[in-house]
Scaffold this motif. Sequence first.
Motif, PDB file in Angstrom:
ATOM      1  N   LYS A  27       0.840  -1.203   0.000  1.00  0.00           N
ATOM      2  CA  LYS A  27       0.000   0.000   0.000  1.00  0.00           C
ATOM      3  C   LYS A  27       0.876   1.255   0.000  1.00  0.00           C
ATOM      4  CE  LYS A  27      -3.846   2.177   2.325  1.00  0.00           C
ATOM      5  NZ  LYS A  27      -4.839   2.104   3.390  1.00  0.00           N
ATOM      6  N   GLY A  28       0.538   2.212  -0.850  1.00  0.00           N
ATOM      7  CA  GLY A  28       1.273   3.467  -0.947  1.00  0.00           C
ATOM      8  C   GLY A  28       2.340   3.460  -2.035  1.00  0.00           C
ATOM      9  N   TRP A  29       2.595   2.304  -2.629  1.00  0.00           N
ATOM     10  CA  TRP A  29       3.575   2.186  -3.709  1.00  0.00           C
ATOM     11  C   TRP A  29       2.838   2.016  -5.030  1.00  0.00           C
ATOM     12  CZ3 TRP A  29       9.017   2.074  -3.212  1.00  0.00           C
ATOM     13  CH2 TRP A  29       9.474   2.186  -1.901  1.00  0.00           C
ATOM     14  N   VAL A  30       3.467   2.425  -6.143  1.00  0.00           N
ATOM     15  CA  VAL A  30       2.863   2.369  -7.474  1.00  0.00           C
ATOM     16  C   VAL A  30       3.458   1.198  -8.255  1.00  0.00           C
ATOM     17  CG1 VAL A  30       2.594   3.604  -9.669  1.00  0.00           C
ATOM     18  CG2 VAL A  30       2.519   4.866  -7.500  1.00  0.00           C
ATOM     19  N   LEU A  31       2.595   0.378  -8.830  1.00  0.00           N
ATOM     20  CA  LEU A  31       3.022  -0.765  -9.637  1.00  0.00           C
ATOM     21  C   LEU A  31       3.616  -0.294 -10.958  1.00  0.00           C
ATOM     22  CD1 LEU A  31       3.033  -3.857 -10.271  1.00  0.00           C
ATOM     23  CD2 LEU A  31       0.781  -3.485 -11.294  1.00  0.00           C
ATOM     24  N   GLU A  32       4.844  -0.698 -11.246  1.00  0.00           N
ATOM     25  CA  GLU A  32       5.475  -0.411 -12.541  1.00  0.00           C
ATOM     26  C   GLU A  32       5.327  -1.616 -13.469  1.00  0.00           C
ATOM     27  OE1 GLU A  32       6.494   2.531 -13.472  1.00  0.00           O
ATOM     28  OE2 GLU A  32       6.200   3.397 -11.492  1.00  0.00           O
ATOM     29  N   TYR A  33       5.665  -2.798 -12.971  1.00  0.00           N
ATOM     30  CA  TYR A  33       5.411  -4.021 -13.736  1.00  0.00           C
ATOM     31  C   TYR A  33       5.535  -5.251 -12.847  1.00  0.00           C
ATOM     32  CZ  TYR A  33      10.526  -4.746 -14.326  1.00  0.00           C
ATOM     33  OH  TYR A  33      11.871  -4.939 -14.133  1.00  0.00           O
ATOM     34  N   THR A  34       4.943  -6.339 -13.325  1.00  0.00           N
ATOM     35  CA  THR A  34       5.083  -7.634 -12.675  1.00  0.00           C
ATOM     36  C   THR A  34       5.871  -8.543 -13.598  1.00  0.00           C
ATOM     37  OG1 THR A  34       3.044  -8.512 -13.594  1.00  0.00           O
ATOM     38  CG2 THR A  34       2.882  -7.409 -11.465  1.00  0.00           C
ATOM     39  N   GLY A  35       6.500  -9.542 -13.021  1.00  0.00           N
ATOM     40  CA  GLY A  35       7.278 -10.460 -13.834  1.00  0.00           C
ATOM     41  C   GLY A  35       7.725 -11.666 -13.045  1.00  0.00           C
ATOM     42  N   TYR A  36       8.903 -12.144 -13.403  1.00  0.00           N
ATOM     43  CA  TYR A  36       9.465 -13.324 -12.756  1.00  0.00           C
ATOM     44  C   TYR A  36      10.913 -13.061 -12.364  1.00  0.00           C
ATOM     45  CZ  TYR A  36       5.357 -15.820 -14.257  1.00  0.00           C
ATOM     46  OH  TYR A  36       4.059 -16.218 -14.421  1.00  0.00           O
ATOM     47  N   LEU A  37      11.312 -13.625 -11.236  1.00  0.00           N
ATOM     48  CA  LEU A  37      12.682 -13.529 -10.773  1.00  0.00           C
ATOM     49  C   LEU A  37      13.557 -14.408 -11.654  1.00  0.00           C
ATOM     50  CD1 LEU A  37      13.725 -11.921  -8.360  1.00  0.00           C
ATOM     51  CD2 LEU A  37      13.727 -14.035  -7.045  1.00  0.00           C
ATOM     52  N   MET A  38      14.680 -13.852 -12.109  1.00  0.00           N
ATOM     53  CA  MET A  38      15.627 -14.602 -12.935  1.00  0.00           C
ATOM     54  C   MET A  38      17.038 -14.351 -12.424  1.00  0.00           C
ATOM     55  SD  MET A  38      14.076 -14.243 -16.801  1.00  0.00           S
ATOM     56  CE  MET A  38      14.821 -15.784 -17.362  1.00  0.00           C
ATOM     57  N   THR A  39      17.928 -15.304 -12.683  1.00  0.00           N
ATOM     58  CA  THR A  39      19.331 -15.189 -12.309  1.00  0.00           C
ATOM     59  C   THR A  39      20.148 -16.150 -13.149  1.00  0.00           C
ATOM     60  OG1 THR A  39      20.846 -15.050 -10.418  1.00  0.00           O
ATOM     61  CG2 THR A  39      19.353 -16.942 -10.462  1.00  0.00           C
ATOM     62  N   GLY A  40      21.458 -16.109 -12.961  1.00  0.00           N
ATOM     63  CA  GLY A  40      22.331 -17.054 -13.650  1.00  0.00           C
ATOM     64  C   GLY A  40      22.131 -18.467 -13.124  1.00  0.00           C
ATOM     65  N   LYS A  41      22.513 -19.448 -13.928  1.00  0.00           N
ATOM     66  CA  LYS A  41      22.376 -20.854 -13.550  1.00  0.00           C
ATOM     67  C   LYS A  41      23.263 -21.173 -12.350  1.00  0.00           C
ATOM     68  CE  LYS A  41      21.873 -25.266 -15.889  1.00  0.00           C
ATOM     69  NZ  LYS A  41      21.950 -25.919 -17.200  1.00  0.00           N
ATOM     70  N   THR A  42      22.761 -22.006 -11.477  1.00  0.00           N
ATOM     71  CA  THR A  42      23.448 -22.352 -10.235  1.00  0.00           C
ATOM     72  C   THR A  42      24.891 -22.790 -10.457  1.00  0.00           C
ATOM     73  OG1 THR A  42      21.318 -23.036  -9.334  1.00  0.00           O
ATOM     74  CG2 THR A  42      23.273 -23.776  -8.162  1.00  0.00           C
ATOM     75  N   ILE A  43      25.176 -23.539 -11.511  1.00  0.00           N
ATOM     76  CA  ILE A  43      26.523 -24.085 -11.715  1.00  0.00           C
ATOM     77  C   ILE A  43      27.447 -23.159 -12.497  1.00  0.00           C
ATOM     78  CG2 ILE A  43      25.728 -26.475 -11.567  1.00  0.00           C
ATOM     79  CD1 ILE A  43      25.992 -26.571 -14.681  1.00  0.00           C
ATOM     80  N   HIS A  44      26.932 -22.029 -12.983  1.00  0.00           N
ATOM     81  CA  HIS A  44      27.776 -21.121 -13.749  1.00  0.00           C
ATOM     82  C   HIS A  44      28.704 -20.335 -12.833  1.00  0.00           C
ATOM     83  CE1 HIS A  44      24.877 -21.044 -17.434  1.00  0.00           C
ATOM     84  NE2 HIS A  44      25.497 -22.195 -17.282  1.00  0.00           N
ATOM     85  N   GLU A  45      29.902 -20.046 -13.314  1.00  0.00           N
ATOM     86  CA  GLU A  45      30.905 -19.360 -12.513  1.00  0.00           C
ATOM     87  C   GLU A  45      30.786 -17.841 -12.565  1.00  0.00           C
ATOM     88  OE1 GLU A  45      34.786 -20.767 -13.567  1.00  0.00           O
ATOM     89  OE2 GLU A  45      34.235 -22.850 -13.304  1.00  0.00           O
TER      90      GLU A  45
END
Length: 146
Positions: free
Chosen positions: A71-89
């Motif tokens: 409450k009190g914040w403005v929605l800019e966009y929704t999506g999905y959390l992403m990151t590098g693959k667990t085994i990548h260096e």
Amino acid sequence: MCLPQEPQWAEFKNGTTGEALIYGAEYEDNTSRAKGLFSKHMDDNDPPCAVCHSTSRGSRLMIPARTTCTKGWVLEYTGYLMTGKTIHEKASEYICVDKDMSIIPGTSSNNDDAVLLYLVEANCGGSMTCPPYVQGREIACVICTK
């Protein structure tokens, strides 16, 4: 990154791929490098979440495991959390990618495999409890401004 006590789910597919996971966190300050740097010894305890808000500057907040803003914040966009693959260096961080993602024109055939982004799935255990989280379920996210 602050995970809410009650996650909200967007569309998802149950089951774990293991490509990109998110875990609960705990302090590891029982090392020779950490001794004397902190005022207390908190080894193996889970850290609380903290969010800073400045009234003199605009604020942007990424909230994982949410599809709506606080409450009190403005929605800019929704999506999905992403990151590098667990085994990548390569170094990587969790980012919120718009569900209506866009691309840089002319890059579809590059396939450089420099830093690859994968959907982040819940990995139960420790401070990430299931329920309310679900093992292997993709983590939604929201970007909010104030």
